[in-house]
Every structure is written in structure tokens, then in C-alpha cells.
Enzyme design. Structure first.
Site, PDB file in Angstrom:
ATOM      1  N   CYS A   1       9.937 -15.589  -0.802  1.00 42.74           N
ATOM      2  CA  CYS A   1       8.934 -14.504  -1.174  1.00 42.74           C
ATOM      3  C   CYS A   1       7.603 -14.874  -1.034  1.00 42.74           C
ATOM      4  CB  CYS A   1       9.345 -14.088  -2.559  1.00 42.74           C
ATOM      5  SG  CYS A   1      10.850 -13.419  -2.932  1.00 42.74           S
TER       6      CYS A   1
ATOM      7  N   ARG B   1       6.771  -2.671  -9.797  1.00 44.77           N
ATOM      8  CA  ARG B   1       6.030  -2.822  -8.666  1.00 44.77           C
ATOM      9  C   ARG B   1       5.323  -1.620  -8.197  1.00 44.77           C
ATOM     10  NH1 ARG B   1       9.294  -5.852  -4.141  1.00 44.77           N
ATOM     11  NH2 ARG B   1       9.456  -7.817  -5.620  1.00 44.77           N
TER      12      ARG B   1
ATOM     13  N   ARG C   1       9.663  -0.967   2.981  1.00 52.99           N
ATOM     14  CA  ARG C   1       8.639  -1.438   1.615  1.00 52.99           C
ATOM     15  C   ARG C   1       7.113  -1.173   2.171  1.00 52.99           C
ATOM     16  NH1 ARG C   1      11.280  -5.177  -1.494  1.00 52.99           N
ATOM     17  NH2 ARG C   1      13.463  -4.588  -1.725  1.00 52.99           N
TER      18      ARG C   1
ATOM     19  N   CYS D   1       5.524 -18.047  -5.122  1.00 52.21           N
ATOM     20  CA  CYS D   1       6.186 -16.890  -5.788  1.00 52.21           C
ATOM     21  C   CYS D   1       6.241 -16.981  -7.303  1.00 52.21           C
ATOM     22  CB  CYS D   1       7.501 -17.069  -5.184  1.00 52.21           C
ATOM     23  SG  CYS D   1       8.798 -17.870  -5.913  1.00 52.21           S
TER      24      CYS D   1
ATOM     25  N   CYS E   1      13.359 -20.473  -4.970  1.00 50.69           N
ATOM     26  CA  CYS E   1      14.611 -20.372  -4.417  1.00 50.69           C
ATOM     27  C   CYS E   1      14.457 -19.927  -2.781  1.00 50.69           C
ATOM     28  CB  CYS E   1      15.690 -19.350  -4.998  1.00 50.69           C
ATOM     29  SG  CYS E   1      15.113 -17.506  -4.627  1.00 50.69           S
TER      30      CYS E   1
ATOM     31  N   LYS F   1      16.619  -4.130   2.696  1.00 51.28           N
ATOM     32  CA  LYS F   1      15.040  -3.884   2.813  1.00 51.28           C
ATOM     33  C   LYS F   1      14.607  -3.975   4.168  1.00 51.28           C
ATOM     34  CE  LYS F   1      14.333  -7.232   0.042  1.00 51.28           C
ATOM     35  NZ  LYS F   1      14.123  -8.835  -0.568  1.00 51.28           N
TER      36      LYS F   1
ATOM     37  N   CYS G   1      11.845 -14.262 -12.881  1.00 50.34           N
ATOM     38  CA  CYS G   1      12.902 -13.972 -11.577  1.00 50.34           C
ATOM     39  C   CYS G   1      14.132 -14.406 -11.764  1.00 50.34           C
ATOM     40  CB  CYS G   1      12.336 -14.552 -10.138  1.00 50.34           C
ATOM     41  SG  CYS G   1      13.169 -14.068  -9.007  1.00 50.34           S
TER      42      CYS G   1
ATOM     43  N   LYS H   1      10.697  -4.151   6.489  1.00 48.67           N
ATOM     44  CA  LYS H   1       9.440  -4.474   6.002  1.00 48.67           C
ATOM     45  C   LYS H   1       8.338  -4.479   7.330  1.00 48.67           C
ATOM     46  CE  LYS H   1      10.345  -7.551   2.032  1.00 48.67           C
ATOM     47  NZ  LYS H   1      10.214  -8.917   1.481  1.00 48.67           N
TER      48      LYS H   1
HETATM   49 FE1  SRM Z   1      10.857 -11.157  -2.862  1.00 46.50          FE
HETATM   50  C1  SRM Z   1      13.746 -10.452  -4.054  1.00 46.50           C
HETATM   51  C2  SRM Z   1       9.262 -11.246  -6.128  1.00 46.50           C
HETATM   52  C3  SRM Z   1       7.830 -10.896  -1.250  1.00 46.50           C
HETATM   53  C4  SRM Z   1      12.172 -11.958   0.130  1.00 46.50           C
HETATM   54  N1  SRM Z   1      11.664 -10.799  -4.651  1.00 46.50           N
HETATM   55  C5  SRM Z   1      12.831 -10.587  -4.998  1.00 46.50           C
HETATM   56  C6  SRM Z   1      12.855 -10.372  -6.576  1.00 46.50           C
HETATM   57  C7  SRM Z   1      12.932  -8.872  -6.729  1.00 46.50           C
HETATM   58  C8  SRM Z   1      14.061 -11.081  -7.478  1.00 46.50           C
HETATM   59  C9  SRM Z   1      15.351 -10.278  -7.421  1.00 46.50           C
HETATM   60  O1  SRM Z   1      15.942  -9.860  -6.517  1.00 46.50           O
HETATM   61  O2  SRM Z   1      15.693 -10.399  -8.479  1.00 46.50           O
HETATM   62  C10 SRM Z   1      11.577 -11.171  -7.045  1.00 46.50           C
HETATM   63  C11 SRM Z   1      10.978 -10.488  -8.404  1.00 46.50           C
HETATM   64  C12 SRM Z   1      10.209 -11.731  -9.133  1.00 46.50           C
HETATM   65  C13 SRM Z   1       9.352 -11.350 -10.272  1.00 46.50           C
HETATM   66  O3  SRM Z   1       9.921 -11.792 -11.291  1.00 46.50           O
HETATM   67  O4  SRM Z   1       8.633 -10.709  -9.885  1.00 46.50           O
HETATM   68  C14 SRM Z   1      10.848 -11.050  -5.689  1.00 46.50           C
HETATM   69  N2  SRM Z   1       8.927 -10.895  -3.315  1.00 46.50           N
HETATM   70  C15 SRM Z   1       8.661 -11.075  -4.491  1.00 46.50           C
HETATM   71  C16 SRM Z   1       7.141 -11.174  -4.744  1.00 46.50           C
HETATM   72  C17 SRM Z   1       6.497 -10.680  -6.247  1.00 46.50           C
HETATM   73  C18 SRM Z   1       6.676 -12.653  -4.697  1.00 46.50           C
HETATM   74  C19 SRM Z   1       5.304 -13.065  -5.216  1.00 46.50           C
HETATM   75  O5  SRM Z   1       4.974 -13.914  -5.562  1.00 46.50           O
HETATM   76  O6  SRM Z   1       4.127 -12.218  -4.697  1.00 46.50           O
HETATM   77  C20 SRM Z   1       6.720 -10.248  -3.558  1.00 46.50           C
HETATM   78  C21 SRM Z   1       6.587  -8.844  -3.950  1.00 46.50           C
HETATM   79  C22 SRM Z   1       6.373  -8.208  -2.619  1.00 46.50           C
HETATM   80  C23 SRM Z   1       5.886  -6.848  -2.637  1.00 46.50           C
HETATM   81  O7  SRM Z   1       5.074  -6.372  -3.161  1.00 46.50           O
HETATM   82  O8  SRM Z   1       6.805  -6.002  -2.139  1.00 46.50           O
HETATM   83  C24 SRM Z   1       7.830 -10.789  -2.606  1.00 46.50           C
HETATM   84  N3  SRM Z   1      10.147 -11.320  -0.754  1.00 46.50           N
HETATM   85  C25 SRM Z   1       8.687 -11.249  -0.523  1.00 46.50           C
HETATM   86  C26 SRM Z   1       8.695 -11.656   0.691  1.00 46.50           C
HETATM   87  C27 SRM Z   1       7.465 -11.768   1.639  1.00 46.50           C
HETATM   88  C28 SRM Z   1       7.247 -10.771   2.512  1.00 46.50           C
HETATM   89  O9  SRM Z   1       7.674  -9.644   2.412  1.00 46.50           O
HETATM   90  O10 SRM Z   1       6.211 -10.866   3.289  1.00 46.50           O
HETATM   91  C29 SRM Z   1       9.841 -12.151   1.112  1.00 46.50           C
HETATM   92  C30 SRM Z   1      10.246 -12.741   2.571  1.00 46.50           C
HETATM   93  C31 SRM Z   1      10.580 -11.926   3.737  1.00 46.50           C
HETATM   94  C32 SRM Z   1      11.603 -11.243   4.038  1.00 46.50           C
HETATM   95  O11 SRM Z   1      11.932 -10.185   3.194  1.00 46.50           O
HETATM   96  O12 SRM Z   1      12.290 -11.576   4.856  1.00 46.50           O
HETATM   97  C33 SRM Z   1      10.817 -11.980  -0.044  1.00 46.50           C
HETATM   98  N4  SRM Z   1      12.632 -11.100  -2.309  1.00 46.50           N
HETATM   99  C34 SRM Z   1      12.912 -11.668  -0.937  1.00 46.50           C
HETATM  100  C35 SRM Z   1      14.736 -11.852  -0.766  1.00 46.50           C
HETATM  101  C36 SRM Z   1      15.458 -12.218   0.347  1.00 46.50           C
HETATM  102  C37 SRM Z   1      15.632 -11.177   1.293  1.00 46.50           C
HETATM  103  C38 SRM Z   1      16.624 -11.605   2.540  1.00 46.50           C
HETATM  104  O13 SRM Z   1      16.411 -11.240   3.520  1.00 46.50           O
HETATM  105  O14 SRM Z   1      17.352 -12.531   2.413  1.00 46.50           O
HETATM  106  C39 SRM Z   1      15.029 -11.161  -2.159  1.00 46.50           C
HETATM  107  C40 SRM Z   1      16.369 -11.343  -2.583  1.00 46.50           C
HETATM  108  C41 SRM Z   1      16.959 -10.215  -2.178  1.00 46.50           C
HETATM  109  O15 SRM Z   1      16.568  -9.265  -1.487  1.00 46.50           O
HETATM  110  O16 SRM Z   1      18.246  -9.937  -2.357  1.00 46.50           O
HETATM  111  C42 SRM Z   1      13.898 -11.145  -2.901  1.00 46.50           C
HETATM  112 FE1  SF4 Z   2      12.321 -15.112  -7.141  1.00 49.66          FE
HETATM  113 FE2  SF4 Z   2      13.176 -16.765  -5.202  1.00 49.66          FE
HETATM  114 FE3  SF4 Z   2      11.404 -14.805  -4.683  1.00 49.66          FE
HETATM  115 FE4  SF4 Z   2      10.873 -16.879  -5.737  1.00 49.66          FE
HETATM  116  S1  SF4 Z   2      11.345 -16.760  -3.727  1.00 49.66           S
HETATM  117  S2  SF4 Z   2      10.369 -14.853  -6.590  1.00 49.66           S
HETATM  118  S3  SF4 Z   2      12.357 -17.543  -7.109  1.00 49.66           S
HETATM  119  S4  SF4 Z   2      13.540 -14.372  -5.294  1.00 49.66           S
END
Ligand code: SRM
Ligand code: SF4
Length: 561
Positions: free
Chosen positions: A477, A75, A144, A428, A473, A207, A434, A209
Site C-alpha cells: 500500500c 475512504r 479506484r 501504510c 504486509c 481492483k 488494518c 488503478k
Molecule cells: Fe491498500 C488493502 C490501505 C494504497 C495494495 N489497503 C488495503 C486495506 C483496505 C486492507 C484490507 O484489505 O483489509 C488497507 C486499509 C488499512 C486501514 O486500516 O486503513 C489499505 N491502501 C491503503 C492505504 C490507506 C495506505 C496508506 O497508508 O495510504 C492506501 C489507500 C489508497 C486510496 O486512497 O485508494 C492504499 N493499496 C494501496 C496501494 C498503492 C497505490 O495504489 O498506489 C497498493 C499497491 C498498488 C496496487 O494495488 O498494486 C495497495 N491494498 C493493496 C492490496 C494488494 C492488492 C493486490 O494486487 O494484491 C490490498 C489487499 C487486497 O486488495 O486484497 C490492499
Molecule cells: Fe494493511 Fe498491508 Fe496495506 Fe499496510 S500494506 S495498509 S498492512 S494491507
């Protein structure tokens, strides 16, 4: 500062990593496997790198007793989502040389590459750095990518807010030299001991944000953030920011102690206070966040457990002055505004739709090639939007015809034909990369939307803008809990259906059907669209109508999980 908590192994790995070095260098040299050492998979996240495997072939390979088909997601951080054409070309070259021939625009205005094998990791990271971008702190328990509204018509205000966001991003970037040593082959400087005055050697519990919004645009979904800054202005000049805290989306199915939460207003500050206030809030989370349980470690839970009054008091104690009361704000939408727009400095901006952020060359459109051709002639910059779209920004009037021709030639003008539902959709990544995905998202939402569009047409609602978001899930995201129609993956082909968020991202939706398959989803929407079409008030959004109708006669939540 708190010590490592042994029940949470990630805390131990961070502490033992020697400021994010771990054994990454050794792991990269190990030619016997396509993976890195297990502890390094945690450390590498801080460097913007996730080890993944192709889940489409996982089962087949397991049966053949082969190791999973490993590769890495990388990323690239893009504060405020702004990059130059030369940077675009560099990223495009990485995508086509080392990754899977696609560029993935994320919901946080960053770029992702998928499918990079271990052998090519270092070259890819070096190429990103050569283009004056980096991947450090794109993932991991740190602050982030800092987001900033992508396209306000007010360019002067945008410039000021963007500069504040970019400088905050810089300030909160980890200090460790590990990144430079491991990826950029820079020598270890013996006399400079690594020093993380903000993060310490355990970094954050989780993390963190931050987003900057400029009303009336809430494209960043500012209330989904740990820390938000909502610009206030006077005659187009930035006066300060209303500070919001403790938002977050992530949840876990079946665990009621985890939930999405909207941020609340904490106060107001002047632009030159943003850095010290942010640093103080980040260090409060560093010191008080729950390091024993990662599911309870986000800032939203720290504030929920201790209270907003406690946070204000602790913040003011660290700052040595009182925070001013919050100012009011008004948002009109959280989606994007497509097509050409003129800003107040006479520049043109073209916002293009990229379905679920995936730019690739397909039979239908050569989007990756098209954007490359545009980057070759474009003199302004590109802006990634928090809705996975892209703006060709700062175009001179004389350049518009050339850009238009390239956009049309490569099928990048789909926004002209698409429904407003599709234009307001987000999904997402989910499968196949993922590791957390329980259901499809990016690969399935386009097909589901085609079916929902038919329903909308049936009720003459095809011109209605409705936000629809899908995730594989409950991690959230694509911020599904802020969509008027939210679909949260539960199992293959099954989603929890959430309805009723506000169109402007200021109200969460509610789960109304658990474990729904496509037929269930369409049946619920069919019924609701019929009622909405018949009973909606003037300009009433679908989410607002749903909430109003629920007050009259609530739908039963069906839990046949
Ligand atoms: Fe996310 C984890 C993709 C924005 C909440 N996110 C992941 C991972 C890295 C999976 C993993 O842990 O193994 C995903 C990678 C998938 C892949 O194959 O690429 C992933 N997140 C993404 C992206 C690429 C989604 C997208 O389709 O664009 C976004 C990348 C953002 C960036 O450029 O930094 C992305 N993730 C978000 C957002 C939205 C936001 O930040 O505005 C959220 C919800 C907001 C928040 O954080 O509260 C988000 N991602 C999570 C979480 C749950 C965090 C939590 O508080 O529980 C995880 C899992 C974790 O952290 O354990 C996660
Ligand atoms: Fe993966 Fe869940 Fe984030 Fe979708 S919402 S990219 S399935 S961690």
C-alpha cells in the site's frame, strides 16, 4: 462476459448483490451488533467502507469473551487529490465528530477516516456527500481514485491533465443507484433498471488503478498502476499521453506466483482518446481477468499470461483503430518537493509534510487544528499528494504571510527541519486498524528513521535524499517495492528488507534480507552507507549505487524465516 466462478466466493457475492445493494440496509438497521453481515463486508467495500476492529485490544477482548472492538474505515475519493477549503472543513468535522480525531491522507490522494461506529456510518457518508465528495468506488473491484501529479510548476498543463483525469474518474464511476438509496435515502426508481455498461453485474475481477503523470514528476508512481498516462507536451500545451499498462505492487509472502511488477509502455494517444482507450482496457480486464483466483486476478497477470501483443491487438480490435507508438519520457523523482513554489500563472503553492499522512493534534503539533484554521482563510484549493502530503495550492502572493503564520503557529512547517530521508518516507496504515497487517508501519517507521538518520550522519550522508517506505504486509500500500529502502512486514518486529529501487520510481528494488529485525536492518544499512559514502559517484542515488555495487559483488539473500 464471464460467468461467476464458484471457487471464488467474492464473485458469487458480487453477482448476488443486486448491483451492490446486498443486505446492507438490513445490516445497518440491526442494532444488536456493531458489525454488518459477512457478505455485506464485501459489498460495502464498493461503497468505500471497510469493517475493521481495533487489533491492539483484539486478544484481550477475546480472552474476556467479548466481540472484537468493531468500527469502520471510510475512504473518501478525491480524483487528482484536489479539494476546496469548504470540503476540507466538512471532512475535518467528520473526523472530529464521528471518527478518531484524525484525517488520514492516503498514498492515492484520498482521505480516510478510521474508527467510525456502525451507528454513525450513514451520517458520515451523508456529510461527505453534502460536501460534494463521495466514497463510492473508493474501494472494491472497480476503478479506484484516479491519481494526478500534485504540483507541476506548469499550471496550464496541470489543469489540462487534471481535467482529463477527473473526467475519466467520472466516466468509470459505477452507475448503480444502490449508493444513493442506501446512504442518501434516495428513493428506488422502479422503471430505471440498474445498468453497468462498463462493469456488468460481476464488476471487475479485482481492483483497477489509473494514474496521470507529468514528467519530470513521477510522484504518482505511474509505473505501479494497471493503467498509466504520461503527459507529452509542446510549449507547455498538452499533446497527448504515453500509455503504460500492467503495473502493480501486491504480492503474498511465500507465493512466487504473486509479485510486484512495473508497467510497460503500450503506445501513445491524444487527450480526447483517453476515455475510450481506458474504457476498452477496463472492459478487456473485465472479460479476460482471472475470476477464479483473486491473487491472480489483477490486470498485471492478465497481461503477463497473454502478452502485450495480445493486449494491443484486442485493444485495437475494440477501438477499431491502431494505437500510435509510445513516446519517450524522463522522470527525475517520485517524492515531493517541499516549501513554496511559484507556478507559471503567478500562483503560489506550499507543500507541507504530514508524516505518513496522519493529521492529528498531538503534544508536538496541532496539525488538524492548523489545517482547519488554514481552510477557514484559504481562497485556493488543497491538493493531496501521492506521498501522503498536502499542498496549500493556488495562494495569491498577498495571502502568503497569513498562511505562513498559521503554518508556523501550528507546527506544520516541520519540513524545514527534517532530514531528506524522512521527507521521502512513506508508511501504510497497518496496525491497529488494518486487518492484513503482520507488522507495524505508520506507528514504527518514524522511530526507525531516527536511527537510520544517525547512521547517515555518521557517514556525512544526512543531506542525501533517499526514499524509504514501510508496509505492514506485502500488499504494497505504500508502494515499498519502488523505494530505495523498502521494508515489508513479515511478523511483529520483522521485515523483508528490499534495496535498490530507482529514486524516480522507474526500477523495482530487490529483497536482500528476509525476516530482518531492527538490528539486522541497521547493520545492513550501516555497512552499505559506509561503502556508499566512500564509493559513490557524483550525484549517484543510493538505489543506483546499490545496484552498481551488487553487479560487482552481490550480497547474499539471507533467508532465516
Ligand atoms: Fe491498500 C488493502 C490501505 C494504497 C495494495 N489497503 C488495503 C486495506 C483496505 C486492507 C484490507 O484489505 O483489509 C488497507 C486499509 C488499512 C486501514 O486500516 O486503513 C489499505 N491502501 C491503503 C492505504 C490507506 C495506505 C496508506 O497508508 O495510504 C492506501 C489507500 C489508497 C486510496 O486512497 O485508494 C492504499 N493499496 C494501496 C496501494 C498503492 C497505490 O495504489 O498506489 C497498493 C499497491 C498498488 C496496487 O494495488 O498494486 C495497495 N491494498 C493493496 C492490496 C494488494 C492488492 C493486490 O494486487 O494484491 C490490498 C489487499 C487486497 O486488495 O486484497 C490492499
Ligand atoms: Fe494493511 Fe498491508 Fe496495506 Fe499496510 S500494506 S495498509 S498492512 S494491507
Amino acid at each position: 462476459m464471464r460467468k461467476s466462478i464458484s471457487s471464488n466466493p467474492v464473485e458469487g457475492i458480487k453477482a448476488a448483490s443486486n448491483y451492490l445493494r446486498g443486505t446492507l440496509q438490513k445490516s445497518l438497521l440491526d442494532g444488536a451488533t456493531g458489525t454488518i453481515a459477512e457478505n455485506d463486508t464485501q459489498v460495502s467495500k464498493f461503497h468505500g467502507i471497510y469493517q475493521q476492529d481495533d487489533r491492539d485490544v483484539r486478544e484481550n477482548r477475546r480472552r474476556q469473551k467479548l466481540e472484537p472492538d468493531h468500527s469502520f474505515m471510510v475512504r473518501a475519493r478525491v480524483p487528482g487529490g484536489i479539494c476546496k477549503p469548504a470540503q476540507w472543513l466538512a471532512l475535518d468535522a467528520i473526523a472530529t465528530r464521528w471518527a478518531n480525531h484524525s484525517l488520514r491522507l492516503t498514498t492515492r490522494q484520498a482521505f480516510q477516516f478510521h474508527g467510525i461506529v456502525k451507528h454513525d456510518l450513514k451520517s458520515s457518508i451523508q456529510a461527505i456527500n453534502d460536501s460534494l465528495m463521495d466514497t463510492i468506488a473508493a474501494c472494491g473491484d472497480v476503478n479506484r481514485n484516479v491519481m494526478c501529479t500534485a504540483l507541476p510548476e506548469l499550471s496550464q498543463l496541470h489543469t489540462q491533465v487534471y481535467q482529463t483525469a477527473a473526467s475519466l474518474s467520472e466516466h468509470l464511476t459505477p452507475n448503480t443507484r444502490a449508493y444513493h438509496e442506501i446512504w442518501l435515502d434516495q428513493k428506488k426508481v422502479n422503471d430505471s433498471k440498474d445498468n453497468e455498461p462498463i462493469y456488468g453485474d460481476h464488476y471487475l475481477p479485482r481492483k483497477f488503478k489509473i494514474a496521470f503523470a507529468i514528467p519530470p514528476h513521477n510522484d504518482v508512481d505511474v509505473l505501479a498502476h494497471d493503467l498509466g498516462f504520461i503527459a507529452t507536451e509542446d510549449a507547455g500545451k498538452l499533446t497527448g499521453f504515453t500509455i503504460t499498462v500492467a503495473g502493480g505492487m501486491g504480492a503474498t509472502h511465500g507465493d512466487a506466483t504473486t509479485y510486484p511488477k512495473l508497467a510497460v509502455a503500450l503506445g501513445w494517444c491524444k487527450p480526447d482518446q483517453v476515455t475510450e482507450i481506458s474504457e476498452a482496457i477496463v472492459t478487456i480486464q473485465r472479460d479476460f481477468g482471472d475470476r477464479s483466483k483473486r491473487k491472480h486476478a489483477r490486470f498485471k497477470y492478465t497481461v503477463e499470461d497473454r502478452g502485450l501483443a495480445w493486449l494491443r491487438q484486442e485493444l485495437e480490435r475494440r477501438l477499431g483503430y491502431l494505437i500510435e507508438p509510445a513516446q519517450t519520457y524522463e522522470f527525475t523523482r517520485n517524492g515531493d518537493h517541499f516549501g513554496w513554489q511559484l507556478s507559471d500563472d503567478g500562483s503560489w503553492h506550499l507543500l507541507l509534510f504530514t508524516e505518513n499522512g496522519r493529521l492529528a493534534d498531538t503534544d508536538r503539533a496541532k496539525q488538524l487544528t492548523g489545517m482547519r484554521e488554514i481552510a477557514r482563510v484559504h481562497k485556493g484549493d488543497f491538493r493531496l499528494t501521492p506521498n501522503q502530503n498536502v499542498v496549500i495550492a493556488n495562494v495569491a502572493a498577498s495571502q502568503k504571510p497569513a498562511i505562513d503564520a498559521l503554518v508556523q503557529q501550528h507546527g506544520l512547517d516541520s519540513y524545514k527541519q527534517l532530514s531528506r530521508l524522512r521527507l521521502h518516507s512513506l508508511a501504510c496504515v497497518a496496525l491497529p486498524t488494518c486487518g492484513q497487517a503482520m507488522a507495524e508501519a505508520e506507528r514504527y517507521l518514524p522511530d526507525l528513521i531516527a536511527k537510520v538518520e544517525k547512521l547517515l550522519q555518521q557517514y556525512q550522508l544526512q543531506n542525501q535524499a533517499i526514499t524509504i517506505r514501510m508496509t505492514g504486509c506485502p500488499n504494497g500500500c505504500a508502494r515499498p517495492y519502488l523505494a530505495e529502502i523498502g521494508l515489508v512486514g513479515k511478523a511483529p518486529g520483522r521485515f523483508n528488507l528490499h534495496l535498490g529501487a530507482a529514486f524516480n520510481g522507474t526500477r523495482l528494488n530487490q529483497m536482500i534480507k528476509e525476516n530482518a529485525d531492527e538490528a539486522d536492518i541497521l547493520a545492513v544499512l550501516d555497512q552499505l552507507f559506509a561503502q556508499y559514502s566512500a564509493n559513490r559517484r557524483d550525484n549517484e542515488h543510493f538505489g543506483d549505487y546499490f545496484v552498481r555495487s551488487q553487479q560487482a559483488s552481490p550480497m547474499e539473500v539471507d533467508q532465516h524465516a
